[in-house]
Design a protein around this motif. Structure first.
Motif, PDB file in Angstrom:
ATOM      1  N   GLU A  15      46.637  70.230-105.271  1.00 19.51           N
ATOM      2  CA  GLU A  15      47.237  71.563-105.359  1.00 19.51           C
ATOM      3  C   GLU A  15      46.349  72.638-104.763  1.00 19.51           C
ATOM      4  N   VAL A  16      45.047  72.491-104.917  1.00 22.47           N
ATOM      5  CA  VAL A  16      44.136  73.481-104.332  1.00 22.47           C
ATOM      6  C   VAL A  16      44.231  73.450-102.815  1.00 22.47           C
ATOM      7  N   GLU A  17      44.262  72.259-102.223  1.00 25.16           N
ATOM      8  CA  GLU A  17      44.347  72.184-100.765  1.00 25.16           C
ATOM      9  C   GLU A  17      45.689  72.682-100.249  1.00 25.16           C
ATOM     10  N   ARG A  18      46.763  72.361-100.927  1.00 30.29           N
ATOM     11  CA  ARG A  18      48.086  72.797-100.476  1.00 30.29           C
ATOM     12  C   ARG A  18      48.285  74.291-100.629  1.00 30.29           C
ATOM     13  N   SER A  19      47.590  74.913-101.578  1.00 29.25           N
ATOM     14  CA  SER A  19      47.801  76.339-101.808  1.00 29.25           C
ATOM     15  C   SER A  19      46.975  77.210-100.876  1.00 29.25           C
ATOM     16  N   THR A  20      46.035  76.628-100.122  1.00 29.51           N
ATOM     17  CA  THR A  20      45.195  77.450 -99.250  1.00 29.51           C
ATOM     18  C   THR A  20      45.950  77.949 -98.025  1.00 29.51           C
ATOM     19  N   ALA A  21      46.976  77.258 -97.596  1.00 31.17           N
ATOM     20  CA  ALA A  21      47.727  77.672 -96.407  1.00 31.17           C
ATOM     21  C   ALA A  21      49.109  78.140 -96.819  1.00 31.17           C
TER      22      ALA A  21
ATOM     23  N   ASP B 109      46.671  84.362 -88.732  1.00 28.41           N
ATOM     24  CA  ASP B 109      45.285  84.746 -88.996  1.00 28.41           C
ATOM     25  C   ASP B 109      44.549  83.734 -89.857  1.00 28.41           C
ATOM     26  N   ASN B 110      45.267  83.071 -90.782  1.00 28.33           N
ATOM     27  CA  ASN B 110      44.604  82.100 -91.654  1.00 28.33           C
ATOM     28  C   ASN B 110      44.604  80.685 -91.071  1.00 28.33           C
ATOM     29  N   GLY B 111      44.982  80.527 -89.809  1.00 22.48           N
ATOM     30  CA  GLY B 111      44.886  79.238 -89.133  1.00 22.48           C
ATOM     31  C   GLY B 111      46.099  78.346 -89.253  1.00 22.48           C
ATOM     32  N   VAL B 112      47.187  78.826 -89.840  1.00 20.50           N
ATOM     33  CA  VAL B 112      48.396  78.020 -89.988  1.00 20.50           C
ATOM     34  C   VAL B 112      49.214  78.130 -88.704  1.00 20.50           C
TER      35      VAL B 112
ATOM     36  N   PRO C 149      48.883  71.671 -94.655  1.00 17.05           N
ATOM     37  CA  PRO C 149      48.223  70.428 -95.057  1.00 17.05           C
ATOM     38  C   PRO C 149      48.990  69.777 -96.208  1.00 17.05           C
ATOM     39  N   ASP C 150      49.046  68.457 -96.207  1.00 21.38           N
ATOM     40  CA  ASP C 150      49.799  67.756 -97.248  1.00 21.38           C
ATOM     41  C   ASP C 150      48.984  67.489 -98.500  1.00 21.38           C
TER      42      ASP C 150
END
Length: 107
Positions: free
Chosen positions: A98-104, A37-40, A55-56
Motif C-alpha cells: 500500500e505504501v508503494e502504490r500510494s506514492t504515485a 512532476d512526480n514521475g508518473v 507501480p503495482d
C-alpha cells in the motif's frame, strides 16, 4: 510460382507481426505519453480519458514482507517464533504494498 508463394508468405508474416493498433489505423500511444512532476507517465486514450502507469506494489510487497517477518520474529518471544514471523510477514507485505502504490497518483 515459387517466388509468388514465398512473397505471399513473407507478406502474411509481416502483417501478423504488425501491432494491432497499427492495423486499425490508431495513433501510436507512445507519441502521446507525457510525464508529470512526480514521475508518473500518463496519456490520453481513444475515448479521451487519461490513463497512467502506476507501480503495482510488488517491490513494496517483497520488502515489507521481509521487514515484517524480521520484526514479527523479534517481537514474538515464545519458544516457537513461527506465528510471529508469519503474522509479521503478512502485515508487512500488505503495508509495503500500500505504501508503494500510494506514492504515485494518477490525475
Amino acid at each position: 510460382m515459387r517466388t509468388i508463394v514465398l512473397s505471399l508468405a513473407a507478406a502474411a508474416t509481416a502483417l501478423t507481426a504488425m501491432p494491432a493498433e497499427a492495423k486499425r489505423g490508431h495513433r501510436d500511444r507512445h507519441e502521446q505519453i507525457r510525464t508529470s512532476d512526480n514521475g508518473v507517465r500518463y496519456w490520453r486514450d481513444d475515448d479521451g480519458r487519461y490513463r497512467c502507469n502506476k507501480p503495482d506494489g510488488t517491490v513494496g510487497l517483497l520488502i515489507g514482507g521481509v521487514a515484517g517477518a524480521l520484526a514479527g520474529r523479534a517481537v514474538d518471544t515464545h519458544d516457537d517464533r513461527t506465528v510471529g514471523t508469519i503474522v509479521g510477514a503478512a502485515a508487512g507485505a500488505l503495508l509495503g504494498r500500500e505504501v508503494e502504490r500510494s506514492t504515485a497518483r494518477c490525475r
